[in-house]
Design a protein around this motif. Structure first.
Motif, PDB file in Angstrom:
ATOM      1  N   UNK A 269     -36.173 -10.720  -0.606  1.00 41.68           N
ATOM      2  CA  UNK A 269     -36.803  -9.565  -1.252  1.00 41.68           C
ATOM      3  C   UNK A 269     -35.695  -8.696  -1.850  1.00 41.68           C
ATOM      4  N   UNK A 270     -35.775  -8.460  -3.158  1.00 34.34           N
ATOM      5  CA  UNK A 270     -34.732  -7.704  -3.858  1.00 34.34           C
ATOM      6  C   UNK A 270     -35.301  -6.371  -4.334  1.00 34.34           C
ATOM      7  N   UNK A 271     -34.738  -5.279  -3.835  1.00 35.18           N
ATOM      8  CA  UNK A 271     -35.082  -3.954  -4.356  1.00 35.18           C
ATOM      9  C   UNK A 271     -34.164  -3.715  -5.558  1.00 35.18           C
ATOM     10  N   UNK A 272     -34.790  -3.679  -6.736  1.00 32.09           N
ATOM     11  CA  UNK A 272     -34.016  -3.666  -7.981  1.00 32.09           C
ATOM     12  C   UNK A 272     -34.009  -2.278  -8.634  1.00 32.09           C
ATOM     13  N   UNK A 273     -34.354  -1.249  -7.836  1.00 32.72           N
ATOM     14  CA  UNK A 273     -34.533   0.104  -8.381  1.00 32.72           C
ATOM     15  C   UNK A 273     -33.294   0.644  -9.084  1.00 32.72           C
ATOM     16  N   UNK A 274     -32.115   0.415  -8.486  1.00 30.09           N
ATOM     17  CA  UNK A 274     -30.905   1.063  -9.001  1.00 30.09           C
ATOM     18  C   UNK A 274     -30.283   0.281 -10.157  1.00 30.09           C
ATOM     19  N   UNK A 275     -30.555  -1.018 -10.226  1.00 27.61           N
ATOM     20  CA  UNK A 275     -29.993  -1.826 -11.315  1.00 27.61           C
ATOM     21  C   UNK A 275     -30.927  -1.730 -12.521  1.00 27.61           C
ATOM     22  N   UNK A 276     -30.432  -2.098 -13.668  1.00 27.97           N
ATOM     23  CA  UNK A 276     -31.309  -2.066 -14.826  1.00 27.97           C
ATOM     24  C   UNK A 276     -32.018  -3.403 -15.002  1.00 27.97           C
ATOM     25  N   UNK A 277     -33.359  -3.386 -14.994  1.00 24.64           N
ATOM     26  CA  UNK A 277     -34.095  -4.649 -15.191  1.00 24.64           C
ATOM     27  C   UNK A 277     -33.904  -5.185 -16.608  1.00 24.64           C
ATOM     28  N   UNK A 278     -33.331  -4.375 -17.501  1.00 20.02           N
ATOM     29  CA  UNK A 278     -33.083  -4.855 -18.861  1.00 20.02           C
ATOM     30  C   UNK A 278     -31.777  -5.643 -18.917  1.00 20.02           C
TER      31      UNK A 278
ATOM     32  N   UNK B  17     -30.637  -7.613 -15.917  1.00 24.27           N
ATOM     33  CA  UNK B  17     -30.632  -8.707 -14.949  1.00 24.27           C
ATOM     34  C   UNK B  17     -31.998  -8.793 -14.290  1.00 24.27           C
ATOM     35  N   UNK B  18     -32.510 -10.060 -14.157  1.00 25.00           N
ATOM     36  CA  UNK B  18     -33.816 -10.262 -13.536  1.00 25.00           C
ATOM     37  C   UNK B  18     -33.667 -11.130 -12.297  1.00 25.00           C
ATOM     38  N   UNK B  19     -33.797 -10.510 -11.116  1.00 22.38           N
ATOM     39  CA  UNK B  19     -33.534 -11.236  -9.865  1.00 22.38           C
ATOM     40  C   UNK B  19     -34.451 -12.449  -9.624  1.00 22.38           C
ATOM     41  N   UNK B  20     -35.674 -12.441 -10.167  1.00 20.72           N
ATOM     42  CA  UNK B  20     -36.544 -13.615  -9.941  1.00 20.72           C
ATOM     43  C   UNK B  20     -35.943 -14.845 -10.617  1.00 20.72           C
ATOM     44  N   UNK B  21     -35.329 -14.630 -11.781  1.00 24.52           N
ATOM     45  CA  UNK B  21     -34.719 -15.762 -12.503  1.00 24.52           C
ATOM     46  C   UNK B  21     -33.501 -16.298 -11.768  1.00 24.52           C
ATOM     47  N   UNK B  22     -32.901 -15.468 -10.903  1.00 19.31           N
ATOM     48  CA  UNK B  22     -31.745 -15.917 -10.121  1.00 19.31           C
ATOM     49  C   UNK B  22     -32.176 -16.518  -8.785  1.00 19.31           C
ATOM     50  N   UNK B  23     -33.495 -16.598  -8.555  1.00 19.63           N
ATOM     51  CA  UNK B  23     -33.962 -17.271  -7.346  1.00 19.63           C
ATOM     52  C   UNK B  23     -34.581 -16.362  -6.295  1.00 19.63           C
ATOM     53  N   UNK B  24     -34.657 -15.058  -6.553  1.00 21.87           N
ATOM     54  CA  UNK B  24     -35.295 -14.137  -5.597  1.00 21.87           C
ATOM     55  C   UNK B  24     -36.764 -14.483  -5.422  1.00 21.87           C
ATOM     56  N   UNK B  25     -37.314 -14.209  -4.223  1.00 20.30           N
ATOM     57  CA  UNK B  25     -38.729 -14.507  -3.987  1.00 20.30           C
ATOM     58  C   UNK B  25     -39.610 -13.365  -4.499  1.00 20.30           C
ATOM     59  N   UNK B  26     -39.180 -12.131  -4.222  1.00 14.32           N
ATOM     60  CA  UNK B  26     -39.909 -10.951  -4.681  1.00 14.32           C
ATOM     61  C   UNK B  26     -38.909  -9.945  -5.251  1.00 14.32           C
ATOM     62  N   UNK B  27     -39.347  -9.225  -6.274  1.00 11.59           N
ATOM     63  CA  UNK B  27     -38.592  -8.062  -6.736  1.00 11.59           C
ATOM     64  C   UNK B  27     -39.495  -6.855  -6.567  1.00 11.59           C
ATOM     65  N   UNK B  28     -38.965  -5.821  -5.917  1.00  6.75           N
ATOM     66  CA  UNK B  28     -39.695  -4.560  -5.862  1.00  6.75           C
ATOM     67  C   UNK B  28     -38.864  -3.497  -6.555  1.00  6.75           C
TER      68      UNK B  28
END
Ligand SMILES: *Cc1c(COP(=O)(O)O)cnc(C)c1O
Length: 305
Positions: A95-104, A106-117
């Motif tokens: 589970x990746x909390x992506x709040x602080x990084x910019x989703x524009x 890097x996309x954690x699901x494409x790197x293999x994460x199961x969930x992004x919140x």
């Protein structure tokens, strides 16, 4: 937080064990540790930058690893692809909390994460007028998360969703501006004798610079942390010049003092171990023109000495 709660409720059962990155948002920590314990979960903290730490803490019952792409306020960068492959080999949900990084960038699901919140309350909406979260992932088709959201009543207000959709339309341009300004301000702060310990993932001096360079396109987020030489007294003078805000991701530049706000429940000793000092401030860079933001920071620095 309801996005994280939805993932917890959808994926975990009594008896499951969770690994948590050691520098995690306070409420996330509380959710999985204090709240989780009431539901029969156990949790351990790990250093997500150390394979040893992960291996040592893993148990037969480990079901989930929770990390933040970029942590707050020390801005450590987790290598999501690395963690995803480790989790994959042990059947662990990442589970990746992506709040602080910019989703524009890097996309954690494409790197293999199961969930992004993500807390849309922050950058994604960007105008500090909603409290809203997002959860993506969980595989193809209708996931357990959908059922959990509807049955536990974690559904969002339609008006907040409308505001967040409108905010998200400008996310790319806001992010481009704020990340660019943040990099330049980080460079100026690093060259400034009134501050020490400048932390920004786009600076070569950052401990995770190589991970950041590999993982992110040209955007390393819009948070910058540093320590004012004059310590706590200097912080009190600085905040008279830059709007004080314990949250982040507004369209204007704000400053926070982690030790007395977001991280106060951790206590001074745990903060010191993370690198949070009495003089540590965390800037959330907004979308003003660079020189406008810098002028404000410069006034704060001048008064801090
Ligand atoms: C703010 C924040 C949250 C919680 O977001 P809410 O919108 O307040 O529920 C979770 N994780 C991180 C990293 C945050 O900064």
């Amino acid at each position: 937080m309801s996005a994280l709660a939805a993932v917890l409720l959808a994926e975990l059962s009594s008896g499951d064990h969770v690994l948590l990155a050691e520098e995690l948002y306070g409420k996330t920590h509380q959710l999985f540790v204090s709240e989780g314990a009431r539901w029969g979960l156990s949790a351990d903290f790990v250093d997500p930058h150390s394979r040893d730490s992960l291996e040592t803490s893993r148990q037969e019952s480990t079901r989930m690893l929770v990390v933040e792409t970029i942590s707050n306020p020390m801005l450590r960068v987790a290598d999501i692809a690395e963690l995803a492959s480790w989790c994959d080999s042990h059947g662990i949900v990442l589970v990746v909390d992506h709040t602080i990084a910019s989703p524009t960038s890097f996309r954690p699901l494409e790197a293999g994460g199961s969930y992004v919140v993500e807390s849309l309350t922050k950058f994604a909406n960007g105008h500090s007028d909603v409290v809203l979260g997002m959860v993506c992932g969980g595989g193809d088709g209708e996931s357990r998360v959908d059922a959990v959201i509807r049955t536990w009543g974690l559904v969002s207000s339609p008006f907040d969703c409308w505001l967040a959709e409108r905010g998200a339309q400008t996310l790319d341009v806001r992010s481009e501006r704020a990340c660019g300004t943040a990099l330049e301000i980080a460079r100026r702060l690093e060259a400034d004798r009134r501050v020490t310990h400048v932390r920004y993932p786009g600076l070569a001096s950052h401990p995770d610079y190589s991970t950041a360079a590999k993982q992110f396109a040209d955007r390393h987020g819009s948070l910058v942390a540093c320590s004012l030489l004059g310590g706590r007294d200097a912080v009190d003078r600085f905040v008279g010049h830059v709007p004080f805000c314990p949250s982040l991701g507004e369209s204007t530049t704000t400053v926070s003092h982690p030790l007395s706000t977001s991280h106060r429940t951790l206590g001074q000793e745990a903060c010191r171990r993370l690198g949070i000092e009495p003089g540590t401030i965390r800037l959330s860079i907004g979308c003003e023109p660079l020189e406008e933001a810098w002028e404000m920071i410069e006034r704060g620095l001048s008064s801090s000495g």
